[in-house]
Design a protein around this motif. Sequence first.
Motif, mmCIF file in Angstrom:
data_model
loop_
_atom_site.group_PDB
_atom_site.id
_atom_site.type_symbol
_atom_site.label_atom_id
_atom_site.label_comp_id
_atom_site.label_asym_id
_atom_site.label_seq_id
_atom_site.Cartn_x
_atom_site.Cartn_y
_atom_site.Cartn_z
ATOM 1 N N SER A 192 0.929 -1.123 0.036
ATOM 2 C CA SER A 192 -0.069 -0.061 -0.099
ATOM 3 C C SER A 192 0.850 1.202 -0.012
ATOM 4 N N LYS A 193 2.075 1.166 0.664
ATOM 5 C CA LYS A 193 2.975 2.459 0.765
ATOM 6 C C LYS A 193 3.573 2.638 -0.547
ATOM 7 N N MET A 194 3.831 1.406 -1.120
ATOM 8 C CA MET A 194 4.538 1.650 -2.609
ATOM 9 C C MET A 194 3.539 2.157 -3.619
ATOM 10 N N ALA B 97 6.686 -9.127 -0.287
ATOM 11 C CA ALA B 97 7.011 -10.051 0.538
ATOM 12 C C ALA B 97 8.444 -10.165 0.427
ATOM 13 N N TYR B 98 9.292 -10.008 -0.680
ATOM 14 C CA TYR B 98 10.595 -10.342 -0.696
ATOM 15 C C TYR B 98 11.360 -8.953 0.137
ATOM 16 N N LEU B 99 10.799 -7.937 -0.284
ATOM 17 C CA LEU B 99 11.418 -6.565 0.239
ATOM 18 C C LEU B 99 11.400 -6.753 1.886
ATOM 19 N N LEU B 100 10.463 -7.295 2.318
ATOM 20 C CA LEU B 100 10.282 -7.473 3.955
ATOM 21 C C LEU B 100 11.543 -8.401 4.362
ATOM 22 N N GLU B 101 11.817 -9.296 3.457
ATOM 23 C CA GLU B 101 13.121 -10.116 3.846
ATOM 24 C C GLU B 101 14.141 -9.445 3.425
ATOM 25 N N ASP B 102 14.341 -8.560 2.433
ATOM 26 C CA ASP B 102 15.574 -7.828 2.129
ATOM 27 C C ASP B 102 15.361 -6.437 1.833
ATOM 28 N N PRO B 103 15.288 -5.810 2.681
ATOM 29 C CA PRO B 103 15.098 -4.205 2.629
ATOM 30 C C PRO B 103 16.168 -3.765 1.494
ATOM 31 N N ALA B 104 17.256 -4.036 1.446
ATOM 32 C CA ALA B 104 18.217 -3.228 0.676
ATOM 33 C C ALA B 104 17.665 -3.415 -0.829
ATOM 34 N N ALA B 105 16.741 -4.309 -1.314
ATOM 35 C CA ALA B 105 16.229 -4.484 -2.697
ATOM 36 C C ALA B 105 15.246 -3.340 -3.002
ATOM 37 N N LYS B 106 14.857 -2.551 -1.891
ATOM 38 C CA LYS B 106 13.718 -1.617 -2.061
ATOM 39 C C LYS B 106 14.244 -0.392 -3.087
ATOM 40 N N LYS B 107 15.577 0.001 -2.888
ATOM 41 C CA LYS B 107 15.943 1.004 -3.972
ATOM 42 C C LYS B 107 15.764 0.505 -5.600
ATOM 43 N N VAL B 108 16.047 -0.886 -5.522
ATOM 44 C CA VAL B 108 15.953 -1.328 -7.135
ATOM 45 C C VAL B 108 14.345 -1.341 -7.402
ATOM 46 N N VAL B 109 13.588 -1.629 -6.701
ATOM 47 C CA VAL B 109 12.181 -1.748 -6.949
ATOM 48 C C VAL B 109 11.451 -0.197 -7.169
#
Length: 165
Positions: free
Chosen positions: A73-75, A140-152
């Motif tokens: 929802s935030k995304m 769900a992946y971002l919850l486990e690997d927050p570093a990937a948020k920038k890519v997304v």
Amino acid sequence: MKDYIQYLQDVLGLQNVMLAPEQAGAEAAKTQFFTAKGPFTVSELRHYELVFLNILTQSKESLFLPEVNDLYSKMKAAMKLRNLQVLELDCTVEDRSQLPSELAKICESKVVVVYSSFPKDIGELIFKGPGKWLETYSPAYLLEDPAAKKVVWNDLQKVMKELGV
């Protein structure tokens, strides 16, 4: 903590999310689409400007689980999709190469964002079917690997540019 599969079945109405085809019968072998209310049914082909398609490999990846939906929802809010026709779907799929043709049977879209824990062609807008597809990491992946948020976020900005928002 609640059993995720039980939650998906009892609260969200999803069926056979994690069952192997031999356990779930022949129906599980094909692509299935789900909304927050349960299996997606279509009475007529509809057009959407944007489709969010989340590929489920585990029941804890559903867009409609509270902890995943909070980030998702935030995304969406950050994308400022105010007046767009948007469809949000979870899906189970046996053969990913069939996904564009299976989705084309139920809707048309200008852009499809495919969320996956294992994206192929990450961050590339590719013509598939009647629209462009972009595959990126799932919430769900971002919850486990927050570093990937920038890519997304970079990927979602490409979608925003394509949609003119």
